[in-house]
Scaffold this motif. Structure first.
Motif, PDB file in Angstrom:
ATOM      1  N   TYR A  96     -36.832  -0.166  64.125  1.00  0.00           N
ATOM      2  CA  TYR A  96     -36.875   0.088  62.679  1.00  0.00           C
ATOM      3  C   TYR A  96     -38.256  -0.242  62.131  1.00  0.00           C
ATOM      4  O   TYR A  96     -38.791  -1.325  62.363  1.00  0.00           O
ATOM      5  CB  TYR A  96     -35.829  -0.785  61.962  1.00  0.00           C
ATOM      6  CG  TYR A  96     -34.411  -0.430  62.321  1.00  0.00           C
ATOM      7  CD1 TYR A  96     -33.690   0.495  61.561  1.00  0.00           C
ATOM      8  CD2 TYR A  96     -33.808  -0.988  63.442  1.00  0.00           C
ATOM      9  CE1 TYR A  96     -32.384   0.835  61.909  1.00  0.00           C
ATOM     10  CE2 TYR A  96     -32.503  -0.651  63.794  1.00  0.00           C
ATOM     11  CZ  TYR A  96     -31.805   0.263  63.024  1.00  0.00           C
ATOM     12  OH  TYR A  96     -30.516   0.597  63.374  1.00  0.00           O
ATOM     13  N   GLU A  98     -40.588   0.985  58.511  1.00  0.00           N
ATOM     14  CA  GLU A  98     -40.719   1.824  57.320  1.00  0.00           C
ATOM     15  C   GLU A  98     -41.861   2.841  57.475  1.00  0.00           C
ATOM     16  O   GLU A  98     -42.920   2.502  58.009  1.00  0.00           O
ATOM     17  CB  GLU A  98     -41.017   0.899  56.122  1.00  0.00           C
ATOM     18  CG  GLU A  98     -41.109   1.572  54.789  1.00  0.00           C
ATOM     19  CD  GLU A  98     -39.749   1.684  54.090  1.00  0.00           C
ATOM     20  OE1 GLU A  98     -38.834   0.897  54.391  1.00  0.00           O
ATOM     21  OE2 GLU A  98     -39.631   2.577  53.230  1.00  0.00           O
ATOM     22  N   ARG A 100     -45.078   4.623  56.638  1.00  0.00           N
ATOM     23  CA  ARG A 100     -46.249   4.189  55.867  1.00  0.00           C
ATOM     24  C   ARG A 100     -47.364   5.195  56.082  1.00  0.00           C
ATOM     25  O   ARG A 100     -47.543   5.695  57.197  1.00  0.00           O
ATOM     26  CB  ARG A 100     -46.756   2.825  56.366  1.00  0.00           C
ATOM     27  CG  ARG A 100     -45.723   1.715  56.415  1.00  0.00           C
ATOM     28  CD  ARG A 100     -45.622   0.978  55.117  1.00  0.00           C
ATOM     29  NE  ARG A 100     -44.596  -0.057  55.183  1.00  0.00           N
ATOM     30  CZ  ARG A 100     -44.019  -0.583  54.113  1.00  0.00           C
ATOM     31  NH1 ARG A 100     -44.356  -0.193  52.897  1.00  0.00           N
ATOM     32  NH2 ARG A 100     -43.097  -1.514  54.228  1.00  0.00           N
ATOM     33  N   ASP A 133     -36.214   4.613  59.998  1.00  0.00           N
ATOM     34  CA  ASP A 133     -36.748   4.013  58.778  1.00  0.00           C
ATOM     35  C   ASP A 133     -35.646   3.082  58.254  1.00  0.00           C
ATOM     36  O   ASP A 133     -34.517   3.524  58.101  1.00  0.00           O
ATOM     37  CB  ASP A 133     -37.043   5.141  57.772  1.00  0.00           C
ATOM     38  CG  ASP A 133     -37.844   4.655  56.592  1.00  0.00           C
ATOM     39  OD1 ASP A 133     -37.397   3.688  55.945  1.00  0.00           O
ATOM     40  OD2 ASP A 133     -38.900   5.239  56.311  1.00  0.00           O
ATOM     41  N   THR A 147     -33.221  -5.016  52.982  1.00  0.00           N
ATOM     42  CA  THR A 147     -34.685  -5.035  52.966  1.00  0.00           C
ATOM     43  C   THR A 147     -35.230  -5.189  51.548  1.00  0.00           C
ATOM     44  O   THR A 147     -34.567  -4.844  50.572  1.00  0.00           O
ATOM     45  CB  THR A 147     -35.260  -3.724  53.552  1.00  0.00           C
ATOM     46  OG1 THR A 147     -34.888  -2.640  52.688  1.00  0.00           O
ATOM     47  CG2 THR A 147     -34.740  -3.452  54.953  1.00  0.00           C
ATOM     48  N   GLU A 149     -39.235  -4.693  49.679  1.00  0.00           N
ATOM     49  CA  GLU A 149     -40.658  -4.371  49.889  1.00  0.00           C
ATOM     50  C   GLU A 149     -41.512  -5.596  49.561  1.00  0.00           C
ATOM     51  O   GLU A 149     -41.345  -6.232  48.522  1.00  0.00           O
ATOM     52  CB  GLU A 149     -41.052  -3.171  49.020  1.00  0.00           C
ATOM     53  CG  GLU A 149     -42.499  -2.724  49.147  1.00  0.00           C
ATOM     54  CD  GLU A 149     -42.886  -2.198  50.545  1.00  0.00           C
ATOM     55  OE1 GLU A 149     -42.003  -1.955  51.381  1.00  0.00           O
ATOM     56  OE2 GLU A 149     -44.099  -2.053  50.782  1.00  0.00           O
ATOM     57  N   THR A 157     -42.247  -4.987  55.138  1.00  0.00           N
ATOM     58  CA  THR A 157     -40.824  -5.084  54.804  1.00  0.00           C
ATOM     59  C   THR A 157     -40.330  -6.508  55.035  1.00  0.00           C
ATOM     60  O   THR A 157     -40.621  -7.103  56.071  1.00  0.00           O
ATOM     61  CB  THR A 157     -40.009  -4.112  55.696  1.00  0.00           C
ATOM     62  OG1 THR A 157     -40.519  -2.787  55.504  1.00  0.00           O
ATOM     63  CG2 THR A 157     -38.540  -4.140  55.348  1.00  0.00           C
TER      64      THR A 157
END
Ligand SMILES: [Zn+2]
Ligand SMILES: [Zn+2]
Length: 268
Positions: A96, A98, A100, A133, A147, A149, A157
């Motif tokens: 996993y 995110e 970017r 993601d 999660t 940010e 994350t």
């Protein structure tokens, strides 16, 4: 193990790995935490703490694992390309990370795993590996993952893992905007264990503001405010010696609060 969670801190150093006599106690490997949670094998970040064979004791007979990456700064992914289970046909992994800068999880890792930086790409893996993601959250069997940010250049994350009434928050590479960041305090409220970035002293911060990391004083205040049952500081500055970390630790005024030691285990 008697708890719901078994957590082992494999890499606590931030930014760059270090080695030598003056980092024996706190360790020199970069970000990596092994977690066994309600029977699931979860790994947080793939810094140099991922290297070696310590992962074996965290793999049950199933050979399944979930790797939760905070972001793809190299101190968090350096251990990934040579992680042995990726080359074991009996293993199954879910990664996993995110999206970017327009790159999804696989593309970010391929940026490191491609010539001339590295000879083979993710196509060389023998294990069945899925790339995802994390979005706002997901589940790994009985483990709920949420999660948030982070505030960090390029993004990062923050993860919260929960199972059986216990919870772990992993907040590295996080520069809170104040001593009371509402979103974070809500997210981490009452967690069983908080692993929190505290890379800088107030003196460091005069020149490192905006680098994406917290200070010891700010993180101590946040740990108190969010009511974490236990807090351990992570992402130690690469220039900090054992003696300096011990001295800074002696000045902390929250019971049990300390700088993580490489190899340290916590049962929740
Ligand atoms: Zn980092
Ligand atoms: Zn970073």
């Amino acid at each position: 193990m008697d708890g719901i969670f078994r957590i082992k801190l494999m890499g606590l150093r931030g930014t760059m790995p270090v080695h030598g006599e003056d980092c024996r106690l706190f360790g020199g490997a970069t970000s990596c935490v092994f977690v066994q949670a309600a029977g699931e094998t979860v790994i947080l970040d793939a810094g140099t703490g991922l290297s070696g064979n310590a992962y074996r004791e965290f793999f049950g007979g199933s050979k399944r694992f979930s790797l939760l990456l905070t972001h793809s700064h190299v101190d968090h992914i350096m251990g990934f390309p040579a992680f042995p289970p990726l080359f074991d046909p009996a293993c199954e992994g879910e990664v996993y990370l995110e999206t970017r800068a327009g790159l999804d999880a696989r593309a970010q890792l391929e940026a490191l795993m491609s010539p001339p930086l590295w000879p083979v790409g993710t196509g060389a893996f023998k294990a069945r590996v899925g790339f995802h993601d994390p979005g706002e959250g997901f589940s790994i069997g009985p483990v709920r993952v949420d999660t948030l940010e982070s505030r960090h250049p390029g993004g990062s994350t923050i993860y919260r893992l929960g199972a059986g009434g216990k919870s772990l928050v992993y907040a590295t590479d996080y520069e809170p905007e104040s001593d009371a960041p509402e979103d974070f305090i809500r997210f981490a409220e009452g967690c069983s264990l908080l692993l929190l970035d505290a890379q800088y002293t107030d003196e460091d911060y005069r020149r490192t503001k905006g680098f994406g990391h917290s200070t010891i004083a700010r993180s101590a205040a946040i740990a108190r405010r969010c009511g974490a049952k236990q807090t351990i500081f992570v992402h130690h500055d690469p220039g900090r010696t054992d003696a300096q970390l011990l001295e800074l630790e002696a000045g902390l005024d929250v019971p049990g609060l300390h700088f993580g030691r490489e190899g340290e285990e916590v049962i929740l």
